[in-house]
Design an enzyme around this catalytic site. Structure first.
Site, PDB file in Angstrom:
ATOM      1  N   THR A   1       0.633  -1.291   0.017  1.00  0.00           N
ATOM      2  CA  THR A   1      -0.028  -0.245   0.061  1.00  0.00           C
ATOM      3  C   THR A   1       0.637   1.317  -0.053  1.00  0.00           C
ATOM      4  O   THR A   1       0.214   2.244   0.061  1.00  0.00           O
ATOM      5  CB  THR A   1      -0.864   0.043   1.256  1.00  0.00           C
ATOM      6  OG1 THR A   1      -0.140  -0.164   2.356  1.00  0.00           O
ATOM      7  CG2 THR A   1      -1.938  -1.132   1.203  1.00  0.00           C
ATOM      8  N   GLY A   2       2.139   1.308   0.056  1.00  0.00           N
ATOM      9  CA  GLY A   2       2.836   2.241   0.048  1.00  0.00           C
ATOM     10  C   GLY A   2       3.388   2.737  -1.331  1.00  0.00           C
ATOM     11  O   GLY A   2       2.910   2.268  -2.190  1.00  0.00           O
TER      12      GLY A   2
ATOM     13  N   ARG B   1      -3.105  -2.036   9.483  1.00  0.00           N
ATOM     14  CA  ARG B   1      -4.140  -1.048   9.425  1.00  0.00           C
ATOM     15  C   ARG B   1      -4.673  -1.008   7.926  1.00  0.00           C
ATOM     16  O   ARG B   1      -5.768  -0.518   7.647  1.00  0.00           O
ATOM     17  CB  ARG B   1      -3.588   0.413   9.627  1.00  0.00           C
ATOM     18  CG  ARG B   1      -2.326   0.866   8.721  1.00  0.00           C
ATOM     19  CD  ARG B   1      -1.855   2.072   9.235  1.00  0.00           C
ATOM     20  NE  ARG B   1      -0.673   2.685   8.557  1.00  0.00           N
ATOM     21  CZ  ARG B   1       0.560   2.546   8.952  1.00  0.00           C
ATOM     22  NH1 ARG B   1       0.862   1.593   9.944  1.00  0.00           N
ATOM     23  NH2 ARG B   1       1.644   2.701   8.133  1.00  0.00           N
ATOM     24  N   SER B   2      -3.856  -1.630   6.950  1.00  0.00           N
ATOM     25  CA  SER B   2      -4.393  -1.636   5.589  1.00  0.00           C
ATOM     26  C   SER B   2      -5.044  -3.078   5.462  1.00  0.00           C
ATOM     27  O   SER B   2      -5.579  -3.272   4.161  1.00  0.00           O
ATOM     28  CB  SER B   2      -3.077  -1.553   4.564  1.00  0.00           C
ATOM     29  OG  SER B   2      -2.459  -0.505   4.764  1.00  0.00           O
TER      30      SER B   2
ATOM     31  N   CYS C   1      17.979   4.515  -4.281  1.00  0.00           N
ATOM     32  CA  CYS C   1      17.680   5.059  -5.461  1.00  0.00           C
ATOM     33  C   CYS C   1      18.509   5.818  -6.221  1.00  0.00           C
ATOM     34  O   CYS C   1      18.800   6.061  -7.335  1.00  0.00           O
ATOM     35  CB  CYS C   1      16.345   5.804  -5.187  1.00  0.00           C
ATOM     36  SG  CYS C   1      16.388   7.051  -3.830  1.00  0.00           S
TER      37      CYS C   1
ATOM     38  N   GLN D   1      17.310  15.513  -4.445  1.00  0.00           N
ATOM     39  CA  GLN D   1      16.322  14.402  -4.604  1.00  0.00           C
ATOM     40  C   GLN D   1      14.816  14.819  -4.069  1.00  0.00           C
ATOM     41  O   GLN D   1      14.740  15.672  -3.202  1.00  0.00           O
ATOM     42  CB  GLN D   1      16.834  13.361  -3.271  1.00  0.00           C
ATOM     43  CG  GLN D   1      18.187  12.653  -3.844  1.00  0.00           C
ATOM     44  CD  GLN D   1      18.725  11.705  -2.607  1.00  0.00           C
ATOM     45  OE1 GLN D   1      20.035  11.852  -2.609  1.00  0.00           O
ATOM     46  NE2 GLN D   1      17.835  10.936  -2.364  1.00  0.00           N
TER      47      GLN D   1
ATOM     48  N   LYS E   1      25.719   5.513   2.093  1.00  0.00           N
ATOM     49  CA  LYS E   1      25.125   4.655   1.088  1.00  0.00           C
ATOM     50  C   LYS E   1      25.425   4.790  -0.178  1.00  0.00           C
ATOM     51  O   LYS E   1      25.860   3.561  -0.652  1.00  0.00           O
ATOM     52  CB  LYS E   1      23.707   4.675   1.151  1.00  0.00           C
ATOM     53  CG  LYS E   1      22.807   4.300   2.527  1.00  0.00           C
ATOM     54  CD  LYS E   1      21.304   4.473   2.337  1.00  0.00           C
ATOM     55  CE  LYS E   1      20.713   4.424   3.731  1.00  0.00           C
ATOM     56  NZ  LYS E   1      19.312   4.726   3.451  1.00  0.00           N
TER      57      LYS E   1
ATOM     58  N   ARG F   1      17.824  17.318  -0.450  1.00  0.00           N
ATOM     59  CA  ARG F   1      16.298  17.100  -0.562  1.00  0.00           C
ATOM     60  C   ARG F   1      15.835  18.464  -1.190  1.00  0.00           C
ATOM     61  O   ARG F   1      16.183  19.626  -0.866  1.00  0.00           O
ATOM     62  CB  ARG F   1      15.606  16.737   0.712  1.00  0.00           C
ATOM     63  CG  ARG F   1      13.952  16.549   0.510  1.00  0.00           C
ATOM     64  CD  ARG F   1      14.002  15.057  -0.365  1.00  0.00           C
ATOM     65  NE  ARG F   1      14.333  13.932   0.636  1.00  0.00           N
ATOM     66  CZ  ARG F   1      14.601  12.832   0.451  1.00  0.00           C
ATOM     67  NH1 ARG F   1      14.288  12.511  -0.983  1.00  0.00           N
ATOM     68  NH2 ARG F   1      14.882  11.832   1.187  1.00  0.00           N
TER      69      ARG F   1
ATOM     70  N   HIS G   1      14.677  12.045  -8.955  1.00  0.00           N
ATOM     71  CA  HIS G   1      15.943  12.471  -8.393  1.00  0.00           C
ATOM     72  C   HIS G   1      16.907  13.102  -9.801  1.00  0.00           C
ATOM     73  O   HIS G   1      16.985  12.472 -10.647  1.00  0.00           O
ATOM     74  CB  HIS G   1      16.610  11.271  -7.867  1.00  0.00           C
ATOM     75  CG  HIS G   1      16.082  11.075  -6.683  1.00  0.00           C
ATOM     76  ND1 HIS G   1      14.936  11.522  -5.969  1.00  0.00           N
ATOM     77  CD2 HIS G   1      16.396  10.018  -5.747  1.00  0.00           C
ATOM     78  CE1 HIS G   1      14.407  10.994  -4.803  1.00  0.00           C
ATOM     79  NE2 HIS G   1      15.409  10.012  -4.699  1.00  0.00           N
TER      80      HIS G   1
ATOM     81  N   ASN H   1      12.696   8.209  -9.191  1.00  0.00           N
ATOM     82  CA  ASN H   1      13.113   7.508  -8.001  1.00  0.00           C
ATOM     83  C   ASN H   1      12.216   6.312  -7.563  1.00  0.00           C
ATOM     84  O   ASN H   1      12.770   5.542  -6.811  1.00  0.00           O
ATOM     85  CB  ASN H   1      13.426   8.628  -6.943  1.00  0.00           C
ATOM     86  CG  ASN H   1      12.004   9.279  -6.430  1.00  0.00           C
ATOM     87  OD1 ASN H   1      11.599   9.953  -7.493  1.00  0.00           O
ATOM     88  ND2 ASN H   1      11.746   9.145  -5.490  1.00  0.00           N
TER      89      ASN H   1
END
Length: 339
Positions: free
Chosen positions: A13-14, A41-42, A132, A159, A216, A238, A245, A318
């Site tokens: 659901t994301g 919750r989903s 990403c 990003q 990363k 950001r 991105h 991304n």
């Protein structure tokens, strides 16, 4: 591919989970049974897949019986807990979180760069999807590295807020409206206003002054490229963009690589779209990358401050190439060659 596979999407659901469903359908991945998994919750909600409504189930220890491939995008904690559970049940996990990326027994894969690494999935039953920003950068760097061997990379990223998730998308939308109407804004997702602002701060700061996001990129690039001699430094920012991105990438190579040769190499590289015609104001922009699976490269020019330097501008969606599409591409190779 005549065989079909039972596929689970964890975190369905994301934002990335939704993209995974879209990409599976668009690329006609041979899905037999689809299991959608999310938090309680989903549970009981429905998502569409290939014109049919599929109910979302709660993620539990028993969720992976009969599953062949599990696509994870539910955060590092869930991946650490449930990837071993899924692997024990017989599924191969393709994990989008950072939980397993630097595990020496887990391959970290970008199909255009190191598809052969997928063979290492059998060690733990897990394949890691890179960060990403790392994905789009190494897609652009691979053909250049093969020709001239890259010694050093200096990258600054720009990003989109979708990299943080739906709450960040909502925050930028709401803040933009408030600011345009002369009202004060509320900051819930980020420590400072993101509307009409740039934050040189993605993830937490570490003792060395870099953020975790920056490290990363440093560590993942070396692992994916398979060359411990590549030195990488990153600054991740950001920006008030919803999707896509962008990256300014400076490389130093062992031998001279002209801008013209770089364009030739990139024009022929898998997964790359060369957009580099500054005379006509053509260069990659995030608004053009949204909804696409390619990595766009332009503004290619030689760095006049060093002998063997080159500058690139690299843009990708991304949520797609930076996450969902890369995972499904891994699944395609896994299914065709190894399962």
């Amino acid at each position: 591919m005549s065989r079909t596979f039972n596929v689970a999407v964890v975190g369905a659901t994301g934002a990335v989970g939704n993209q995974m469903l879209e990409v599976l359908a668009e690329r006609n991945f041979p899905v037999n049974q689809l299991r959608l998994l999310a938090s309680e919750r989903s549970e009981g909600s429905f998502l569409e897949f290939r014109g049919e409504e599929v109910m979302v189930e709660r993620l539990t220890q028993d969720s992976f019986k009969g599953i062949d491939i599990a696509l994870f995008s539910a955060g590092g904690g869930r991946s650490l807990e449930f990837c071993p559970v899924a692997a024990k049940a017989g599924a191969v996990c393709i994990d989008n979180s950072s939980a397993w990326r630097m595990d020496p027994d887990v391959p970290l894969v970008v199909p255009e760069v190191n598809p052969q690494a997928i063979a290492g999935y059998s060690a733990k039953g897990i394949i890691a999807n890179p960060n990403c920003s790392t994905i789009q950068m190494v897609v652009a760097l691979k053909p250049l590295h093969d020709f001239a061997r890259i010694k050093r990379v200096v990258v600054s990223t720009y990003q989109a807020v979708s990299g943080t998730g739906q709450k960040a998308i909502d925050e930028l939308r709401i803040q933009s409206g408030e600011l345009l109407n002369g009202r004060p804004v509320e900051c819930k997702v980020y420590p400072h206003q993101i509307g009409f602002n740039c934050l040189p701060h993605i993830d937490v700061f570490l003792d060395n002054g870099y953020t975790r996001e920056e490290m990363k990129m440093v560590q993942e690039t070396v692992k994916i490229m398979g060359d411990s001699g590549i030195r990488v430094t990153a600054t991740t920012v950001r920006v008030p963009v919803f999707y896509g991105h962008s990256e300014s990438v400076n490389i130093e190579t062992e031998v001279k690589l002209s801008a013209a040769k770089a364009r030739e190499l990139l024009a022929a590289a898998p997964g790359v779209e060369l957009v580099d015609d500054v005379a006509n104001n053509l260069y990659p922009m995030p608004i053009d990358a949204v909804g696409q699976d390619l990595t766009y490269v332009g503004r290619i020019r030689e760095d006049e401050s060093i002998d063997n330097g080159l500058n690139l501008w690299v843009v990708a969606d991304n949520l797609r190439k930076g996450a969902a599409t890369n995972a499904v591409q891994i699944a395609e190779i896994l299914a065709a060659r190894y399962l």
